[in-house]
Design a protein around this motif. Structure first.
Motif, PDB file in Angstrom:
ATOM      1  N   ARG A  88      26.411 -19.878  -5.445  1.00 47.10           N
ATOM      2  CA  ARG A  88      25.699 -18.602  -5.369  1.00 47.10           C
ATOM      3  C   ARG A  88      25.439 -18.300  -3.902  1.00 47.10           C
ATOM      4  O   ARG A  88      24.899 -19.146  -3.180  1.00 47.10           O
ATOM      5  CB  ARG A  88      24.376 -18.687  -6.134  1.00 47.10           C
ATOM      6  N   ASP A  91      20.325 -16.428  -1.625  1.00 47.66           N
ATOM      7  CA  ASP A  91      19.305 -15.694  -2.385  1.00 47.66           C
ATOM      8  C   ASP A  91      17.959 -15.907  -1.698  1.00 47.66           C
ATOM      9  O   ASP A  91      17.074 -16.585  -2.219  1.00 47.66           O
ATOM     10  CB  ASP A  91      19.279 -16.185  -3.837  1.00 47.66           C
ATOM     11  N   ARG A 114      15.713  -8.804  -1.014  1.00 51.55           N
ATOM     12  CA  ARG A 114      15.992 -10.196  -1.381  1.00 51.55           C
ATOM     13  C   ARG A 114      17.405 -10.276  -1.957  1.00 51.55           C
ATOM     14  O   ARG A 114      18.000  -9.270  -2.340  1.00 51.55           O
ATOM     15  CB  ARG A 114      14.958 -10.753  -2.361  1.00 51.55           C
ATOM     16  N   MET A 179      24.947 -12.943 -10.950  1.00 51.41           N
ATOM     17  CA  MET A 179      23.751 -13.320 -11.700  1.00 51.41           C
ATOM     18  C   MET A 179      23.281 -12.074 -12.445  1.00 51.41           C
ATOM     19  O   MET A 179      23.289 -10.968 -11.902  1.00 51.41           O
ATOM     20  CB  MET A 179      22.627 -13.734 -10.747  1.00 51.41           C
ATOM     21  N   GLU A 181      19.943 -10.936 -13.608  1.00 46.37           N
ATOM     22  CA  GLU A 181      18.518 -11.281 -13.539  1.00 46.37           C
ATOM     23  C   GLU A 181      17.633 -10.054 -13.357  1.00 46.37           C
ATOM     24  O   GLU A 181      16.432 -10.167 -13.157  1.00 46.37           O
ATOM     25  CB  GLU A 181      18.252 -12.341 -12.449  1.00 46.37           C
ATOM     26  N   ASP A 205      14.210 -15.082 -13.185  1.00 40.56           N
ATOM     27  CA  ASP A 205      13.954 -13.734 -12.674  1.00 40.56           C
ATOM     28  C   ASP A 205      14.038 -12.688 -13.775  1.00 40.56           C
ATOM     29  O   ASP A 205      13.267 -11.729 -13.778  1.00 40.56           O
ATOM     30  CB  ASP A 205      14.948 -13.402 -11.548  1.00 40.56           C
ATOM     31  N   ARG A 215       6.776 -14.460 -11.505  1.00 36.49           N
ATOM     32  CA  ARG A 215       7.123 -15.793 -11.996  1.00 36.49           C
ATOM     33  C   ARG A 215       6.249 -16.895 -11.407  1.00 36.49           C
ATOM     34  O   ARG A 215       6.247 -18.019 -11.889  1.00 36.49           O
ATOM     35  CB  ARG A 215       8.616 -16.084 -11.758  1.00 36.49           C
TER      36      ARG A 215
HETATM   37 MG    MG Z   1      16.845 -15.805  -9.606  1.00 40.11          MG
END
Ligand code: MG
Ligand code: PEP
Length: 334
Positions: A88, A91, A114, A179, A181, A205, A215
């Motif tokens: 990935r 992030d 982000r 992803m 999310e 997420d 979260r």
């Molecule tokens: Mg995430």
């Protein structure tokens, strides 16, 4: 009895997760560095479903160079010895701050610059990482995954940037996934699937953005439950859209490593479950004990629930109906 069950799981950890009616679910691991790649293989993981590459960028004074990143990624492909590695891309942002990037403070960092948005704001970082990944792709089966994709345009921009790097390096093509999310990605999954080779659902997420619950919030933690039917329905929509486009779906959020979550996800049609290393053997064992037909029925009941608590009750009923008493005890210990 509990220790004996854990030991049996450990001894069987290299066996695939094939349900009693012959359906295979891929069980892979989430890692943050090369040492963990080796630990994952030793724990029975069939590859890496999520390398959180941002860990290479944390706790240091400057970003890792292309060569440093290449060395890290190729150490992972070596440790994996032919098993797949999904990297990935960065992030950063939200809960993952990197002081040396000097990003402006934001009132709502989880809704700010982000993930992929930061990569677009800092193409120097993104291009360097993409170069290292494409170089590492010649050392083993690597796939690229973009985080926090919220729109089709973001995916197309990220793909274009990756393709430009690939052409520059004359590197082989690799699968590019995203992803899932963010709720907008779920609702646009059919369109996104036209441009992504696979999806991996980030339930950590996706839960926070679906339920609008931070979260990390201490007093909301109990309610921010990935087993909430609203989150399950998001995953169901994602799987259906992906399947219609001939794409596979994995899950790499915490739900994949939860015994109840894993069964429901398998029943929803998720093909790959990626989890923290210590969960691998237990989840494989759990999936081997169940039939896909039962998990599909469980998933349908879970989708129809009003809240996460009534969903958990459904899982307990399923296990109660099991003919083996020790399996019921096993459930109670978790
Ligand atoms: Mg995430
Ligand atoms: C997720 O959001 O579920 C996920 C796997 O990504 P992270 O936890 O790194 O944000």
């Amino acid at each position: 009895a509990w220790q004996a069950a854990r030991e049996a799981e450990r001894l069987a950890c290299y066996q695939p997760a094939i349900t009693t009616d012959g359906q295979r679910i891929e069980v892979v691991a989430n890692i943050g560095n090369a040492v963990e790649a080796e630990q994952a293989v030793n724990a029975g993981a069939e590859g890496i479903g999520l390398l959180r590459s941002e860990f290479l960028f944390l706790q240091r004074a400057e970003p890792p160079s292309e060569d440093e990143q290449f060395a890290a990624y190729s150490a992972m492909t070596r440790a994996l010895n032919g098993l797949p590695l999904i990297i990935r891309t960065l992030d950063i942002g939200g809960d993952k701050e990197v002081p040396y990037l000097s990003m402006p403070a934001e009132a709502n960092p989880f809704l700010g610059v982000r993930g992929i948005r930061l990569c677009f704001a800092r193409p120097d970082l993104f291009n360097t990482q993409l170069r290292a990944i494409y170089r590492a792709a010649s050392t083993g089966p690597v796939k690229i995954m973009f985080p926090m994709i919220a729109t089709v345009e973001e995916l197309l921009t990220a793909r274009d940037m990756a393709e430009a790097v690939r052409v520059e390096l004359n590197a082989p093509k690799v699968d590019i996934g995203i992803m899932i999310e963010v709720p907008s990605a779920v609702l646009m999954a059919a369109e996104l699937a036209q441009h992504a080779d696979f999806f991996s659902v980030g339930t950590n997420d996706l839960t926070q953005y679906t339920l609008a619950m931070d979260r990390l919030h201490p007093s909301l933690a109990r309610q921010a439950d990935a087993l909430h039917p609203a989150v399950l329905r998001m995953i169901d929509l994602t799987v259906k859209a992906a399947k219609a486009a001939g794409r596979w779906v994995g899950v790499c959020g915490g739900m994949a490593g939860d015994p109840k979550g894993a069964a429901i996800l398998a029943g929803l049609g998720v093909a790959e479950l990626s989890m923290s290393i210590p969960s691998v053997a237990a989840i494989k064992a759990r999936l081997r004990k169940q039939s896909m037909v039962d998990m599909q029925a469980l998933a349908q009941r879970a989708l129809a629930c009003r809240n996460a608590a009534s969903m958990c009750w459904q899982v307990m009923q399923l296990r109660r109906s099991s003919s083996c008493r020790w399996r019921w005890r096993d459930w109670m210990t978790r």
